[in-house]
Write an enzyme that holds these catalytic residues in place. Structure first.
Site, PDB file in Angstrom:
ATOM      1  N   HIS A  25       0.967  -1.327  -0.118  1.00 12.22           N
ATOM      2  CA  HIS A  25      -0.044  -0.067  -0.186  1.00 12.22           C
ATOM      3  C   HIS A  25       0.979   1.217   0.011  1.00 12.22           C
ATOM      4  CE1 HIS A  25      -0.381   0.804   4.664  1.00 12.22           C
ATOM      5  NE2 HIS A  25       0.893   0.614   4.465  1.00 12.22           N
ATOM      6  N   CYS A  34       5.756   6.462   4.401  1.00 10.63           N
ATOM      7  CA  CYS A  34       4.507   5.717   4.359  1.00 10.63           C
ATOM      8  C   CYS A  34       3.684   6.105   2.803  1.00 10.63           C
ATOM      9  CB  CYS A  34       3.430   5.629   5.487  1.00 10.63           C
ATOM     10  SG  CYS A  34       4.121   5.052   6.985  1.00 10.63           S
ATOM     11  N   HIS A  70       5.164   0.353  -0.261  1.00 12.31           N
ATOM     12  CA  HIS A  70       5.831  -0.872   0.643  1.00 12.31           C
ATOM     13  C   HIS A  70       4.674  -1.541   1.159  1.00 12.31           C
ATOM     14  CE1 HIS A  70       3.816   2.040   3.335  1.00 12.31           C
ATOM     15  NE2 HIS A  70       3.722   1.055   4.467  1.00 12.31           N
ATOM     16  N   HIS A 124       3.185  -5.170   4.132  1.00 16.38           N
ATOM     17  CA  HIS A 124       3.167  -5.608   5.272  1.00 16.38           C
ATOM     18  C   HIS A 124       2.448  -6.866   5.145  1.00 16.38           C
ATOM     19  CE1 HIS A 124       3.780  -1.585   7.333  1.00 16.38           C
ATOM     20  NE2 HIS A 124       2.747  -1.232   6.194  1.00 16.38           N
ATOM     21  N   ASP A 140      -4.893 -10.410  -0.568  1.00 13.66           N
ATOM     22  CA  ASP A 140      -3.737 -10.932  -0.571  1.00 13.66           C
ATOM     23  C   ASP A 140      -2.874 -11.021  -1.473  1.00 13.66           C
ATOM     24  OD1 ASP A 140      -1.858 -12.477   0.943  1.00 13.66           O
ATOM     25  OD2 ASP A 140      -2.496 -14.285  -0.026  1.00 13.66           O
ATOM     26  N   HIS A 141      -1.659 -10.601  -1.646  1.00 19.51           N
ATOM     27  CA  HIS A 141      -0.767 -10.169  -2.875  1.00 19.51           C
ATOM     28  C   HIS A 141      -1.607  -9.218  -3.748  1.00 19.51           C
ATOM     29  CE1 HIS A 141       0.974 -13.633  -1.241  1.00 19.51           C
ATOM     30  NE2 HIS A 141       2.223 -13.549  -1.819  1.00 19.51           N
ATOM     31  N   GLU A 169      -0.349  -5.087  12.205  1.00 21.69           N
ATOM     32  CA  GLU A 169       0.264  -4.711  11.125  1.00 21.69           C
ATOM     33  C   GLU A 169       1.721  -4.944  10.939  1.00 21.69           C
ATOM     34  OE1 GLU A 169      -0.039  -0.333   9.204  1.00 21.69           O
ATOM     35  OE2 GLU A 169       1.575  -0.373  10.639  1.00 21.69           O
TER      36      GLU A 169
HETATM   37 NI    NI Z   1       2.400   0.914   5.928  1.00 24.13          NI
END
Ligand code: NI
Length: 133
Positions: free
Chosen positions: A13, A32, A36, A38, A76-77, A122
């Site tokens: 995100h 942010c 990037h 998580h 997901d992905h 997270e």
């Molecule tokens: Ni983040």
């Protein structure tokens, strides 16, 4: 009694507000704002009465399927900013909790239980809990 199902998803995100310029977004969100990802952990907690016929509050197979259909198969992905239930939102974990609640609460009621809490880890150090207030 409360029952919690854990699911995991790995997603990318960027934190940004579409109303602001690139420069403003950089100022507000800093690192942010860069792309990037998580490895998220999602905890879905439900409550309700035990069904005397099967001794269960909720069939965990069914709960697992709902979470997959409504949430993890979409996110997901994937790039969270493009996911249908996160469109036009700042993709913080606060907003993720709220939107996942909205995705899951009705289908869980259809199974005869009640959604109690959405928790998302997270990172190892940051976790978020939402009780649908
Ligand atoms: Ni983040």
């Amino acid at each position: 009694m409360y029952i919690t199902r854990r699911e995991r998803f790995s997603s990318a995100h960027k934190l940004l507000n579409g109303k602001f310029s690139q420069k403003e977004n950089k100022n507000i969100f800093g690192k942010c704002y860069e792309l990037h990802g998580h490895n998220y952990e999602l905890f879905v907690t439900v409550t309700g009465k035990i069904n005397p016929q099967n001794g269960m509050i909720i069939d965990l197979k069914e709960l697992k399927k709902i979470i997959k259909d409504k949430v993890t198969s979409k996110i997901d992905h994937n790039f969270i900013n493009d996911v249908s239930f996160m469109k036009d939102m700042v993709t913080t974990t606060e907003n993720l909790c709220i939107q996942i609640w909205k995705e899951l609460s009705e289908p869980i009621e259809t199974l005869g239980a009640k959604l109690y809490k959405i928790k998302i880890n997270e990172t190892e150090n940051n976790s978020f809990e939402y009780y649908g207030e």
